[in-house]
Design an enzyme around this catalytic site. Structure first.
Site, PDB file in Angstrom:
ATOM      1  N   ARG A 104      -3.816  -1.260   4.450  1.00 20.95           N
ATOM      2  CA  ARG A 104      -3.560   0.041   5.042  1.00 20.95           C
ATOM      3  C   ARG A 104      -4.412   1.056   4.301  1.00 20.95           C
ATOM      4  O   ARG A 104      -4.272   1.209   3.079  1.00 20.95           O
ATOM      5  CB  ARG A 104      -2.069   0.351   4.872  1.00 20.95           C
ATOM      6  CG  ARG A 104      -1.558   1.409   5.774  1.00 20.95           C
ATOM      7  CD  ARG A 104      -0.055   1.447   5.694  1.00 20.95           C
ATOM      8  NE  ARG A 104       0.425   1.945   4.417  1.00 20.95           N
ATOM      9  CZ  ARG A 104       1.554   2.615   4.276  1.00 20.95           C
ATOM     10  NH1 ARG A 104       2.322   2.840   5.318  1.00 20.95           N
ATOM     11  NH2 ARG A 104       1.948   3.031   3.111  1.00 20.95           N
ATOM     12  N   THR A 108      -5.819   7.382   5.733  1.00 18.29           N
ATOM     13  CA  THR A 108      -5.461   7.495   7.158  1.00 18.29           C
ATOM     14  C   THR A 108      -4.184   6.745   7.499  1.00 18.29           C
ATOM     15  O   THR A 108      -3.590   6.963   8.559  1.00 18.29           O
ATOM     16  CB  THR A 108      -6.578   6.894   8.042  1.00 18.29           C
ATOM     17  OG1 THR A 108      -6.651   5.487   7.747  1.00 18.29           O
ATOM     18  CG2 THR A 108      -7.923   7.535   7.758  1.00 18.29           C
ATOM     19  N   ASP A 200       5.607  -0.622  -3.482  1.00 15.35           N
ATOM     20  CA  ASP A 200       4.472  -1.336  -2.875  1.00 15.35           C
ATOM     21  C   ASP A 200       4.721  -2.852  -2.997  1.00 15.35           C
ATOM     22  O   ASP A 200       4.702  -3.412  -4.100  1.00 15.35           O
ATOM     23  CB  ASP A 200       3.178  -0.937  -3.600  1.00 15.35           C
ATOM     24  CG  ASP A 200       1.951  -1.511  -2.895  1.00 15.35           C
ATOM     25  OD1 ASP A 200       1.063  -0.739  -2.527  1.00 15.35           O
ATOM     26  OD2 ASP A 200       1.889  -2.748  -2.716  1.00 15.35           O
ATOM     27  N   ASP A 203       1.862  -5.019  -4.654  1.00 16.03           N
ATOM     28  CA  ASP A 203       1.752  -4.787  -6.093  1.00 16.03           C
ATOM     29  C   ASP A 203       2.929  -5.414  -6.842  1.00 16.03           C
ATOM     30  O   ASP A 203       2.755  -5.987  -7.918  1.00 16.03           O
ATOM     31  CB  ASP A 203       1.695  -3.279  -6.387  1.00 16.03           C
ATOM     32  CG  ASP A 203       0.320  -2.696  -6.087  1.00 16.03           C
ATOM     33  OD1 ASP A 203      -0.632  -3.487  -5.887  1.00 16.03           O
ATOM     34  OD2 ASP A 203       0.200  -1.463  -6.037  1.00 16.03           O
TER      35      ASP A 203
END
Ligand code: PRP
Ligand code: URA
Length: 209
Positions: A104, A108, A200, A203
Site C-alpha cells: 500500500r 496515496t 502494521d 512489520d
C-alpha cells in the site's frame, strides 16, 4: 450481495486480544496468527462439498463421506498474508498456494502490485484469499481483481481484522466474494490504520519497521 461472516468463537477472540497487544513479541505474534488462521480455516471449510465412498470397516462394509475432490488454492497477499498460510495448510495440506505481491503506497494508500504467481487451472479452483488486514479495502480489491482477471470464479476472502470502510468498499467491488473476519473494528485513522487494530501486520509478523 456478498455475505460477511464474523467469527466470534471464544478461542479466536481470546487469541486476537494477544495479537492486538503491542507487548506481544514477534514469535508469539506469529504463533497466534497461525493458530487463528487454523481456527478460521475450520469454519470457512464448513461448506465444502462431500461425496460418498465405499469402505470396509473392521466390522462391515460401509458408505461414508470424503471431500469431493474440489481443487483448493490459498492465496496470501504479500507480505502479511504469508503469516496465515501454514495455519490453513494444517487443515487442508493438499491445497496449492499462489502469491500476490501488493503493498500500500503510504502517501496515496493505493495498492501497487509487484508479483503474482498462481497455480495452474485457475478457473477450476476454489480460492481462499488471505490477508490479516482489510483497511481501506484497496489491497483486497486489487488482489481479487487480479485473481478474476486470470479466470478465478470461486473466491472467499479471509482476514483477521477489518474496518467498516474496507468491508463496504470490498463488498461493493466484489459482491460475489464472501468475506470471513475475526473482528470488525471501529474505523480507520487519518493514516489508514485500523482502530483499535493491531498496528502494521507485516512489520509485527516479520519484526521489521
Ligand atoms: C497491509 C495489509 C494489507 C493492506 C491493507 O499491507 O497486510 O495488505 O495493508 O490495507 P488496505 O485495505 O488499505 O489496502 P502493507 O501494504 O502494509 O504491505 P506489507 O504486507 O508488505 O507490509
Ligand atoms: N495495514 C496494516 O498492516 N494495518 C492497518 O491497520 C492497516 C493496513
Amino acid at each position: 450481495m456478498a455475505k460477511v461472516h464474523v467469527f466470534d468463537h471464544p478461542l479466536i477472540q481470546h487469541k486476537l486480544t494477544y495479537i492486538r497487544d503491542k507487548n506481544t513479541g514477534t514469535k508469539e505474534f506469529r504463533e497466534l496468527v497461525d493458530e487463528v488462521a487454523t481456527l478460521m480455516a475450520y469454519e470457512i471449510t464448513r461448506e465444502l462439498p462431500l461425496m460418498e465412498k465405499e469402505i470396509d470397516t473392521p466390522v462391515c462394509k460401509a458408505t461414508s463421506n470424503v471431500l469431493a475432490g474440489k481443487k483448493l488454492g490459498i492465496v496470501p497477499i504479500l507480505r502479511a498474508g504469508i503469516g496465515m498460510v501454514e495455519g490453513i495448510l494444517n487443515l487442508i495440506p493438499a491445497a496449492k498456494v499462489g502469491h500476490i505481491g501488493l503493498y500500500r503506497d503510504p502517501e496515496t494508500l493505493l495498492p501497487v502490485e509487484y508479483y503474482i504467481k498462481l497455480p495452474s487451472d485457475v478457473s477450476e479452483r476454489h480460492f481462499i484469499l488471505v490477508d490479516p488486514m482489510l483497511a481501506t479495502g484497496g489491497s483486497a480489491i486489487a488482489a481479487t481483481d487480479s485473481l478474476k482477471k486470470r479466470g478465478a470464479k470461486n473466491i472467499q476472502f479471509m482476514c483477521l481484522i477489518a474496518a467498516p470502510e474496507g468491508v463496504k468498499a470490498f463488498t461493493e467491488a466484489h459482491p460475489d466474494v464472501d468475506v470471513y473476519i475475526a473482528a470488525l473494528d471501529e474505523k480507520l485513522d487519518e493514516k489508514g490504520y485500523i482502530v483499535p487494530g493491531l498496528g502494521d501486520a507485516g512489520d509485527r509478523l516479520f519484526g521489521t519497521k
